[in-house]
Design a protein around this motif. Sequence first.
Motif, PDB file in Angstrom:
ATOM      1  N   ASP A 297      60.396   8.450  28.168  1.00 45.21           N
ATOM      2  CA  ASP A 297      59.019   8.678  28.301  1.00 45.21           C
ATOM      3  C   ASP A 297      58.120   8.908  26.936  1.00 45.21           C
ATOM      4  O   ASP A 297      56.215   9.110  27.175  1.00 45.21           O
ATOM      5  N   ALA A 298      58.764   9.238  26.302  1.00 42.90           N
ATOM      6  CA  ALA A 298      57.583  10.198  24.815  1.00 42.90           C
ATOM      7  C   ALA A 298      56.312   8.807  24.667  1.00 42.90           C
ATOM      8  O   ALA A 298      56.780   7.952  24.575  1.00 42.90           O
ATOM      9  N   THR A 299      55.450   9.535  24.273  1.00 38.24           N
ATOM     10  CA  THR A 299      54.057   8.837  23.961  1.00 38.24           C
ATOM     11  C   THR A 299      54.383   9.136  22.307  1.00 38.24           C
ATOM     12  O   THR A 299      54.561   9.777  21.670  1.00 38.24           O
ATOM     13  N   LEU A 300      54.155   7.659  21.678  1.00 42.10           N
ATOM     14  CA  LEU A 300      54.631   7.729  20.640  1.00 42.10           C
ATOM     15  C   LEU A 300      53.208   7.386  19.571  1.00 42.10           C
ATOM     16  O   LEU A 300      52.314   6.143  20.137  1.00 42.10           O
ATOM     17  N   ARG A 301      52.182   8.045  18.037  1.00 42.70           N
ATOM     18  CA  ARG A 301      50.981   7.346  18.396  1.00 42.70           C
ATOM     19  C   ARG A 301      51.313   7.743  15.998  1.00 42.70           C
ATOM     20  O   ARG A 301      52.656   8.482  15.711  1.00 42.70           O
ATOM     21  N   THR A 302      51.187   6.392  15.983  1.00 46.84           N
ATOM     22  CA  THR A 302      51.227   6.637  14.316  1.00 46.84           C
ATOM     23  C   THR A 302      49.783   5.891  13.420  1.00 46.84           C
ATOM     24  O   THR A 302      49.051   5.925  14.014  1.00 46.84           O
ATOM     25  N   THR A 303      49.915   6.219  12.379  1.00 48.92           N
ATOM     26  CA  THR A 303      48.994   5.428  11.508  1.00 48.92           C
ATOM     27  C   THR A 303      48.890   4.903  10.314  1.00 48.92           C
ATOM     28  O   THR A 303      50.363   5.399   9.487  1.00 48.92           O
ATOM     29  N   LEU A 304      48.596   3.875   9.667  1.00 48.07           N
ATOM     30  CA  LEU A 304      48.705   2.973   8.692  1.00 48.07           C
ATOM     31  C   LEU A 304      47.951   2.729   8.094  1.00 48.07           C
ATOM     32  O   LEU A 304      46.745   3.017   8.116  1.00 48.07           O
ATOM     33  N   ILE A 305      48.349   2.495   6.913  1.00 46.10           N
ATOM     34  CA  ILE A 305      47.410   2.348   5.680  1.00 46.10           C
ATOM     35  C   ILE A 305      46.809   0.143   5.306  1.00 46.10           C
ATOM     36  O   ILE A 305      48.387   0.328   5.332  1.00 46.10           O
ATOM     37  N   ALA A 306      45.775   0.339   5.710  1.00 45.83           N
ATOM     38  CA  ALA A 306      46.237  -1.904   5.582  1.00 45.83           C
ATOM     39  C   ALA A 306      45.473  -2.017   4.542  1.00 45.83           C
ATOM     40  O   ALA A 306      44.768  -1.765   3.256  1.00 45.83           O
ATOM     41  N   GLY A 307      46.168  -2.603   2.828  1.00 43.21           N
ATOM     42  CA  GLY A 307      45.386  -2.860   1.451  1.00 43.21           C
ATOM     43  C   GLY A 307      45.565  -1.983   0.657  1.00 43.21           C
ATOM     44  O   GLY A 307      44.829  -2.024  -0.708  1.00 43.21           O
ATOM     45  N   PHE A 308      46.565  -1.587   1.187  1.00 44.09           N
ATOM     46  CA  PHE A 308      47.152  -0.480  -0.335  1.00 44.09           C
ATOM     47  C   PHE A 308      47.778  -1.391  -1.216  1.00 44.09           C
ATOM     48  O   PHE A 308      48.042  -2.491  -1.909  1.00 44.09           O
ATOM     49  N   PRO A 309      47.483  -1.134  -2.648  1.00 49.17           N
ATOM     50  CA  PRO A 309      48.056  -1.774  -4.026  1.00 49.17           C
ATOM     51  C   PRO A 309      48.980  -2.108  -4.083  1.00 49.17           C
ATOM     52  O   PRO A 309      49.640  -1.711  -3.581  1.00 49.17           O
ATOM     53  N   GLY A 310      48.633  -3.534  -4.137  1.00 41.64           N
ATOM     54  CA  GLY A 310      50.108  -4.359  -4.586  1.00 41.64           C
ATOM     55  C   GLY A 310      50.534  -5.372  -2.960  1.00 41.64           C
ATOM     56  O   GLY A 310      51.295  -5.465  -3.172  1.00 41.64           O
ATOM     57  N   GLU A 311      49.538  -4.528  -2.130  1.00 36.79           N
ATOM     58  CA  GLU A 311      50.136  -4.932  -0.962  1.00 36.79           C
ATOM     59  C   GLU A 311      49.762  -6.364  -0.441  1.00 36.79           C
ATOM     60  O   GLU A 311      49.398  -7.441  -1.387  1.00 36.79           O
ATOM     61  N   THR A 312      50.533  -7.665  -0.705  1.00 39.16           N
ATOM     62  CA  THR A 312      50.412  -8.504  -0.806  1.00 39.16           C
ATOM     63  C   THR A 312      51.143  -9.221   0.983  1.00 39.16           C
ATOM     64  O   THR A 312      50.870  -8.974   2.186  1.00 39.16           O
ATOM     65  N   GLU A 313      50.141 -10.762   1.252  1.00 40.49           N
ATOM     66  CA  GLU A 313      50.114 -11.091   2.379  1.00 40.49           C
ATOM     67  C   GLU A 313      51.428 -10.871   3.042  1.00 40.49           C
ATOM     68  O   GLU A 313      51.646 -10.792   4.171  1.00 40.49           O
ATOM     69  N   GLU A 314      52.702 -11.014   2.568  1.00 39.39           N
ATOM     70  CA  GLU A 314      53.657 -10.861   2.827  1.00 39.39           C
ATOM     71  C   GLU A 314      54.385  -9.009   3.461  1.00 39.39           C
ATOM     72  O   GLU A 314      54.577  -9.315   4.894  1.00 39.39           O
ATOM     73  N   ASP A 315      53.777  -8.655   2.889  1.00 34.31           N
ATOM     74  CA  ASP A 315      53.850  -6.972   3.093  1.00 34.31           C
ATOM     75  C   ASP A 315      53.012  -7.020   4.080  1.00 34.31           C
ATOM     76  O   ASP A 315      53.871  -6.157   5.577  1.00 34.31           O
ATOM     77  N   PHE A 316      52.064  -6.877   4.469  1.00 33.79           N
ATOM     78  CA  PHE A 316      50.778  -7.415   5.630  1.00 33.79           C
ATOM     79  C   PHE A 316      51.188  -8.138   6.961  1.00 33.79           C
ATOM     80  O   PHE A 316      51.097  -7.133   8.071  1.00 33.79           O
ATOM     81  N   ASP A 317      52.362  -8.987   6.385  1.00 36.69           N
ATOM     82  CA  ASP A 317      52.833  -9.947   8.108  1.00 36.69           C
ATOM     83  C   ASP A 317      53.448  -8.657   8.358  1.00 36.69           C
ATOM     84  O   ASP A 317      54.283  -8.344  10.004  1.00 36.69           O
ATOM     85  N   ASP A 318      54.230  -8.149   7.185  1.00 38.63           N
ATOM     86  CA  ASP A 318      55.471  -7.528   7.977  1.00 38.63           C
ATOM     87  C   ASP A 318      55.023  -6.388   9.458  1.00 38.63           C
ATOM     88  O   ASP A 318      55.282  -5.616   9.719  1.00 38.63           O
ATOM     89  N   LEU A 319      54.037  -5.864   8.183  1.00 38.63           N
ATOM     90  CA  LEU A 319      53.714  -4.863   8.994  1.00 38.63           C
ATOM     91  C   LEU A 319      52.988  -4.761  10.091  1.00 38.63           C
ATOM     92  O   LEU A 319      52.902  -4.125  11.375  1.00 38.63           O
ATOM     93  N   CYS A 320      52.505  -6.119  10.242  1.00 32.26           N
ATOM     94  CA  CYS A 320      51.456  -6.389  11.557  1.00 32.26           C
ATOM     95  C   CYS A 320      52.694  -6.931  12.419  1.00 32.26           C
ATOM     96  O   CYS A 320      52.764  -6.412  13.955  1.00 32.26           O
ATOM     97  N   GLU A 321      54.018  -7.042  11.949  1.00 36.02           N
ATOM     98  CA  GLU A 321      55.217  -7.649  13.582  1.00 36.02           C
ATOM     99  C   GLU A 321      55.633  -6.471  13.923  1.00 36.02           C
ATOM    100  O   GLU A 321      55.783  -6.347  14.810  1.00 36.02           O
TER     101      GLU A 321
END
Length: 437
Positions: A297-321
Motif C-alpha cells: 500500500d505504499a504511496t508513490l510520487r514522482t516528478t517528470l520533465i517534458a521537453g528536455f533538449p533532444g526529446e523526440t516525439e517517440e521519447d515523449f510517447d514512452d514517457l506518457c506510456e
Amino acid sequence: MVLRSDTPSVAFVTLGCAKNEVDSDRMARRAEAAGFALADDPREADAIVVNTCSFIEAATEESLEAIFDLAGIERPAGGVVPLIVAGCMPARYGDELEAELPEAAAFVPCSKEDDIAELLAEALEVDLASMRCGSASAGRAASTAAVSAYVKISDGCDRFCSYCTIPFIRGRYRSFPYEEIEAEVDRLVSSGTREIVLIAQDTGRWGDDLAEPSTLAELLARLAGRFSNTWFRVMYIQPEGISDALIETVATHDNICSYLDIPLQHVKPAILRAMNRTGSREEFESLVGRIRKRIPDATLRTTLIAGFPGETEEDFDDLCEFVESVDLDYVGVFAYSREDGTRAADMPDQIDEDTKLERAQALRDIADAACTARVAERIGESMEVLVLGCEEDGQLFGRAKCQAPDVDGVVYLGEGVPGQIVSVTIADTLLYEMEAE
Ligand code: SF4
C-alpha cells in the motif's frame, strides 16, 4: 534610526519551496534570539527580509515582483523600511544583483544566512550587544510550532543534473549531524508538532559524508524510535537512494509514512544521460515493483520533465506510456526550463516553448487521469488522519499518511481538533481531495 518601538521588529517573506521556509524559520529564530521581534505584517515592521527563490527563471521573476512590491515602504519617522534580500537569488547572481537592485539594503546568500542578526542590526543601526536576549514578540512567535513541520537534513547537492542550478546556488552536499536533526525534531515535537517532514535536495544520500557515515534508513529508524507518537515522512529521495534497508525501515515502522517521493524526471536512457542522471524505464518499473512487493500500500510520487533538449516525439510517447502503465499515486510535471549557466542550456536540439508547454500539459492530463482514479479507489478505505485546521469557510481538514503537504490533496473531516489523529473512513473523493464519513 528611529524605530516603531523599543524592540526593533523584522518581518520575513518567503518565496519558493519548503526548504526556503525552513531557512526563513531558522533566520527568524536567530533574529529572535538576538532580541528582534517578529512581525507578521511587513508593513508594520522596522525591517523586511525577503527570502528568495531562483532555481528557474519563473521563480526569479516571482521573487523580483515580491521585492518591488515591498520596496520603498515608508517609515513613520521618515525614510524607507530597509529591505534585505536573502537566499537563492543573491547566491545565484552574486554581485550582479547589487547593481540591478538598488532597492535592497543588503544581500544575504544562503551561505551567510546565519549572520542575519548582525546584518539586521547594521541595517537598522542598532547595537546587538545592548539588545535584550531571548524571545521578543510582535505578532508571531517562531517558537510556536505547527501541527506539521519541515526539517532539513542536509543542504546542497553534488549530482549536477545538467538542467539544474541548485548545486551552484546551494553548494556541495553536506549532511547535518544526527544530533542537530534530533534536537530540531525534539524542539518541534515539544511544542506540539505531530508530523515531521524530512527534506533536502537529495535526502537519500544523507549520512554518507559524515565523520561516522550513516544512512537515511538509520536516521529514520532512530527518529521513529525516539519520537514514537510522531509521524515521519521523507521527500525527494533520488532513485539511487531507495535501498532495501530503507524500504524495510519504512515497512516496519508504523509512524514512518509509507510514502516515497522519488524524482525520476524521465525514462529514456539517452535523455537521462543528457540530464546527467541514471536509470531507464525498465529500472524504474523494477524499482516500483520492488517497493510494492514489500509495501503493497505504499504511496508513490514522482516528478517528470517534458521537453528536455533532444526529446523526440517517440521519447515523449514512452514517457506518457510509463505514466499510464506504472501505478504511481502522484506525478508532478514540469516543462523544461532553459537556465543560464547550466550545461543543458547550451545543448543542441532545444524544443520550442509551445511544444514544451503542450507536452507538459498532455503529460499532466495523463497523470491526472491515472492518479485521480487511484485516489477514488480509496473510497471505503479506513485510515488515520492528522487534523490540521480549518479552511477559511470553517471546513475542517487533515492529512492522511498517503498525502504529502503542499503537493497532494487533503482529507475533509466532520470533527476533530488540530493536532489530533482521528480514524476515519473515506466516503468520497474529488480529484485529489478526499472526504471522510
Ligand atoms: S538532484 Fe535535484 S537538486 Fe541535485 S542537481 Fe539534480 S535536480 Fe538539482
